[in-house]
Design a protein around this motif. Structure first.
Motif, PDB file in Angstrom:
ATOM      1  N   GLY A  68      42.153  38.385  44.998  1.00  0.00           N
ATOM      2  CA  GLY A  68      42.005  37.591  46.197  1.00  0.00           C
ATOM      3  C   GLY A  68      42.522  38.242  47.461  1.00  0.00           C
ATOM      4  N   VAL A  69      43.189  39.388  47.324  1.00  0.00           N
ATOM      5  CA  VAL A  69      43.744  40.096  48.483  1.00  0.00           C
ATOM      6  C   VAL A  69      43.109  41.464  48.629  1.00  0.00           C
ATOM      7  CG1 VAL A  69      45.822  41.069  49.536  1.00  0.00           C
ATOM      8  CG2 VAL A  69      45.935  38.878  48.334  1.00  0.00           C
ATOM      9  N   GLY A  70      43.059  42.208  47.533  1.00  0.00           N
ATOM     10  CA  GLY A  70      42.554  43.577  47.567  1.00  0.00           C
ATOM     11  C   GLY A  70      43.644  44.555  47.185  1.00  0.00           C
ATOM     12  N   MET A  71      43.522  45.796  47.643  1.00  0.00           N
ATOM     13  CA  MET A  71      44.503  46.830  47.338  1.00  0.00           C
ATOM     14  C   MET A  71      45.668  46.769  48.321  1.00  0.00           C
ATOM     15  SD  MET A  71      43.690  48.712  44.704  1.00  0.00           S
ATOM     16  CE  MET A  71      42.307  49.287  43.714  1.00  0.00           C
ATOM     17  N   VAL A  72      46.881  46.768  47.768  1.00  0.00           N
ATOM     18  CA  VAL A  72      48.081  46.795  48.610  1.00  0.00           C
ATOM     19  C   VAL A  72      48.960  47.959  48.191  1.00  0.00           C
ATOM     20  CG1 VAL A  72      48.027  44.286  48.916  1.00  0.00           C
ATOM     21  CG2 VAL A  72      49.436  45.272  47.097  1.00  0.00           C
ATOM     22  N   VAL A  73      49.824  48.385  49.085  1.00  0.00           N
ATOM     23  CA  VAL A  73      50.722  49.512  48.815  1.00  0.00           C
ATOM     24  C   VAL A  73      51.813  49.083  47.833  1.00  0.00           C
ATOM     25  CG1 VAL A  73      52.358  51.147  49.833  1.00  0.00           C
ATOM     26  CG2 VAL A  73      50.305  50.472  51.095  1.00  0.00           C
TER      27      VAL A  73
END
Length: 311
Positions: A68-73
């Motif tokens: 629901g957000v995508g790729m995060v660090v």
């Protein structure tokens, strides 16, 4: 770290730049990294190239997928130096994967990044197995999508007991379907009413709806069309969910924030007086979103069915 020069493949150039942004602190832990669509626009590459670059960063444990957000660090330094770009070369003995593992990995990718990011190669990379090994479990993407859809419906079981009355029965069913689409926004792109998926757990929803209308004197044509109209309302509204998630991921703005940002443009359109009815509505506290569309449409459809059954 691989030296970037004019002969470096495009996906490694993207990896190098995003790695630089992360290590320089321009992207901090928890920050969203550019989506595949943003990479396509920024670097002018194909979707597959963008997806491959994000896969390398994920293998290096620099980013992770959040549904629901995508790729995060995830951090500023890779925990497994040297993996990623050459991982396929150094892979050890092939380990088998089950069909459930393939389907689960595919759903995680689609949940986090949407269907365009899904491919057999991408799934194989996530599972760290050769791409061809996946075909021992699924014949191809068409069967994979069927299995994914069936798994999505299976995870949200229909109740064993039925609520009293046809309306409560159908309303419960539609709300359950809406929650499934909410959890898996890509699913609406897979479902078709004219070519229905032969997925057992999805077919069970049709049976449940027909049971609610049984015994009310409706002919088969009317029964089936009522069930299809309800399913089409839920699915048709849910088609907007994936686009909404993509837009929020790409722009960083919620729907409400985007509308605020477009206020000057909208006011410019209305200033000429060519759209008086729309102008009047914008001065009222009217809230239009996918949730309100789902709720309003569901109740009006059920009201119409009540009239029909009353006759």
């Amino acid at each position: 770290m691989t030296e970037i020069d004019e002969f470096t493949p495009p996906y490694l150039r993207i990896v190098g730049e995003l790695r630089r942004r992360i290590t320089a602190g321009e992207l901090s832990p928890g920050d969203r990294v550019p989506s595949t669509r943003q990479i396509v626009r920024e670097w002018g590459v194909a979707m597959a190239t963008a997806s491959r670059a994000l896969t390398v960063l994920r293998q290096d444990n620099l980013v992770r997928a959040v549904p629901g957000v995508g790729m995060v660090v995830t951090g500023s330094e890779p925990t497994t130096p040297g993996r990623g770009a050459r991982a396929d070369v150094r892979r050890g003995p092939t380990r088998g994967v089950t069909r459930d593992q393939v389907v689960r990995a595919a759903m995680e990718i689609a949940d986090a990044e949407g269907l365009p990011a899904l491919s057999m190669r991408r799934i194989a990379t996530e599972l760290d197995v050769p791409t061809m090994s996946l075909y021992r479990q699924v014949r191809g993407k068409e069967q994979l999508l069927l299995l994914m859809a069936d798994a999505a419906f299976a995870a949200h079981r229909l109740p064993h007991t039925f609520p009293p009355g046809w309306r409560a029965h159908l309303e419960l069913l539609c709300r359950l379907q809406w929650s499934i689409y909410r959890r898996h926004p890509w699913l609406a792109q897979v479902i078709s009413l004219t070519r229905p998926l032969m997925a057992p757990h999805a077919v069970a929803h049709t049976e449940w709806a027909l049971r609610a209308l049984a015994g009310h004197g409706l002919d088969p044509h009317t029964q089936l069309h009522l069930v299809a109209a309800l399913a089409n309302h839920v699915r048709g509204t849910a088609v907007n969910l994936e686009r909404e998630a993509e837009a929020e991921q790409d722009t960083g703005l919620t729907d409400d924030e985007w509308m605020v940002a477009q206020a000057d443009v909208l006011n410019g359109l209305l200033a000429a007086g060519e759209f008086p009815h729309l102008s009047r509505l914008t001065r009222s506290a009217v809230d239009l979103n996918v949730e309100s569309l789902f709720e309003f449409g569901l109740q009006r459809l059920l009201d119409g069915m009540a009239q029909l059954l009353g006759q």
